[in-house]
Write a protein that holds these residues in place. Structure first.
Motif, PDB file in Angstrom:
ATOM      1  N   UNK A   1     153.168 139.390  62.209  1.00 35.31           N
ATOM      2  CA  UNK A   1     151.615 139.428  62.075  1.00 35.31           C
ATOM      3  C   UNK A   1     150.953 140.551  62.637  1.00 35.31           C
ATOM      4  N   UNK A   2     149.536 140.866  62.402  1.00 33.83           N
ATOM      5  CA  UNK A   2     148.622 141.795  62.666  1.00 33.83           C
ATOM      6  C   UNK A   2     147.728 141.369  63.774  1.00 33.83           C
ATOM      7  N   UNK A   3     147.420 142.071  64.927  1.00 28.04           N
ATOM      8  CA  UNK A   3     146.303 141.545  65.763  1.00 28.04           C
ATOM      9  C   UNK A   3     145.547 142.968  65.837  1.00 28.04           C
ATOM     10  N   UNK A   4     144.256 142.579  65.366  1.00 26.41           N
ATOM     11  CA  UNK A   4     143.298 143.642  65.454  1.00 26.41           C
ATOM     12  C   UNK A   4     142.295 143.390  66.546  1.00 26.41           C
ATOM     13  N   UNK A   5     141.740 144.219  67.176  1.00 25.06           N
ATOM     14  CA  UNK A   5     140.689 144.110  68.230  1.00 25.06           C
ATOM     15  C   UNK A   5     139.973 145.420  68.430  1.00 25.06           C
ATOM     16  N   UNK A   6     138.796 145.395  68.845  1.00 30.04           N
ATOM     17  CA  UNK A   6     137.745 146.588  69.168  1.00 30.04           C
ATOM     18  C   UNK A   6     137.778 146.559  70.734  1.00 30.04           C
ATOM     19  N   UNK A   7     137.654 147.809  71.208  1.00 32.27           N
ATOM     20  CA  UNK A   7     137.315 148.257  72.478  1.00 32.27           C
ATOM     21  C   UNK A   7     136.245 149.169  72.616  1.00 32.27           C
ATOM     22  N   UNK A   8     135.358 148.838  74.039  1.00 35.21           N
ATOM     23  CA  UNK A   8     134.070 149.563  74.062  1.00 35.21           C
ATOM     24  C   UNK A   8     134.233 150.312  75.329  1.00 35.21           C
ATOM     25  N   UNK A   9     134.997 151.224  75.508  1.00 32.05           N
ATOM     26  CA  UNK A   9     135.307 151.971  76.825  1.00 32.05           C
ATOM     27  C   UNK A   9     133.966 152.423  77.438  1.00 32.05           C
TER      28      UNK A   9
ATOM     29  N   UNK B   1     136.767 152.151  69.569  1.00 32.25           N
ATOM     30  CA  UNK B   1     138.203 152.006  69.142  1.00 32.25           C
ATOM     31  C   UNK B   1     138.528 150.666  68.667  1.00 32.25           C
ATOM     32  N   UNK B   2     139.329 150.701  67.620  1.00 34.34           N
ATOM     33  CA  UNK B   2     139.935 149.634  66.993  1.00 34.34           C
ATOM     34  C   UNK B   2     141.309 149.731  67.115  1.00 34.34           C
ATOM     35  N   UNK B   3     142.171 148.880  67.599  1.00 33.57           N
ATOM     36  CA  UNK B   3     143.561 148.799  67.735  1.00 33.57           C
ATOM     37  C   UNK B   3     143.978 147.794  66.862  1.00 33.57           C
ATOM     38  N   UNK B   4     145.235 148.229  66.104  1.00 35.12           N
ATOM     39  CA  UNK B   4     146.081 147.260  65.271  1.00 35.12           C
ATOM     40  C   UNK B   4     147.235 147.222  65.804  1.00 35.12           C
TER      41      UNK B   4
ATOM     42  N   UNK C   1     155.720 143.984  69.924  1.00 29.46           N
ATOM     43  CA  UNK C   1     154.877 144.966  69.100  1.00 29.46           C
ATOM     44  C   UNK C   1     155.806 145.902  68.549  1.00 29.46           C
ATOM     45  N   UNK C   2     155.931 145.743  67.029  1.00 33.28           N
ATOM     46  CA  UNK C   2     156.825 146.576  66.414  1.00 33.28           C
ATOM     47  C   UNK C   2     156.258 147.939  66.194  1.00 33.28           C
ATOM     48  N   UNK C   3     154.976 148.306  65.931  1.00 34.75           N
ATOM     49  CA  UNK C   3     154.205 149.336  65.907  1.00 34.75           C
ATOM     50  C   UNK C   3     152.750 149.272  65.873  1.00 34.75           C
ATOM     51  N   UNK C   4     152.054 150.281  66.142  1.00 33.05           N
ATOM     52  CA  UNK C   4     150.575 150.294  66.655  1.00 33.05           C
ATOM     53  C   UNK C   4     150.122 151.546  65.654  1.00 33.05           C
ATOM     54  N   UNK C   5     148.823 150.999  65.605  1.00 37.48           N
ATOM     55  CA  UNK C   5     147.906 152.093  65.016  1.00 37.48           C
ATOM     56  C   UNK C   5     146.286 152.011  65.482  1.00 37.48           C
ATOM     57  N   UNK C   6     145.595 153.005  65.451  1.00 36.34           N
ATOM     58  CA  UNK C   6     144.300 152.818  66.184  1.00 36.34           C
ATOM     59  C   UNK C   6     143.243 153.993  65.057  1.00 36.34           C
TER      60      UNK C   6
END
Length: 141
Positions: free
Chosen positions: A64-72, A80-83, A91-96
C-alpha cells in the motif's frame, strides 16, 4: 501524523488491480474510508497509483501507499509531501515532492522507480508530482 492509505487489490484474479481503497488515518487510528465525494476527487490520484503496479492479490493490504504532508516552517501550508510504498510493515521505497519557496508549486521531486518498470526516470517523477498535487487538493493536511 495524518495520512492517506491507498490500497490496490486484484480480487478477481485477473492479474490487474480491480479494487482501490482510500483510508484516512490520524495518529495510526482509522478515521474512515473515502466517501463517494472523496472518491471523485481522488480519481486522478487513484489512476496514477494504479500505474505504479503496487497492488495485492486477493483482499490483502500488505502492499500500500501512505501519503502525507509536512509543514516544517509551521506557517500552515505544506512544503513537503511524502509517499511511502509499504510491503507489509516495511517501507519498500519512498518518494517526495517539495515546495522549495512555499509558493504552492512542487519544484523538487525525489523518486526511485515508483512505477516498477525497471527505470527511474521522468515518468516516475511525473507520477509522484501528480499524486502529491492530488493529495494536497484534498485539503487534508
Amino acid at each position: 501524523m495524518r495520512y492517506l492509505k491507498v490500497i490496490a487489490q486484484d480480487r478477481s484474479g485477473h492479474q490487474a488491480a480491480d479494487t482501490l481503497q482510500f483510508l484516512f488515518f490520524d495518529g495510526g487510528q482509522l478515521l474512515g474510508e473515502a466517501t463517494l465525494a472523496d472518491r471523485q476527487r481522488l480519481r486522478v490520484l487513484g489512476k496514477t497509483y494504479l500505474k505504479c503496479a503496487w497492488s495485492n492479490a486477493g483482499s490483502s493490504d500488505a502492499r500500500h501507499l501512505r501519503i502525507f504532508a509536512e509543514n516544517p516552517s509551521a506557517d500552515g501550508s505544506p512544503e513537503l509531501v511524502r509517499l511511502h510504498f509499504h510491503d507489509g510493515p516495511q517501507i519498500a521505497y519512498k518518494a517526495a515532492a517539495r515546495d522549495l519557496d512555499n509558493d504552492g508549486e512542487l519544484e523538487l521531486i525525489l523518486s526511485s522507480d515508483v512505477d516498477n518498470d525497471g527505470h527511474a526516470n521522468r515518468t516516475d517523477r511525473a507520477r509522484v508530482r501528480t499524486m502529491a498535487k492530488e493529495f494536497l487538493r484534498l485539503g487534508w493536511k
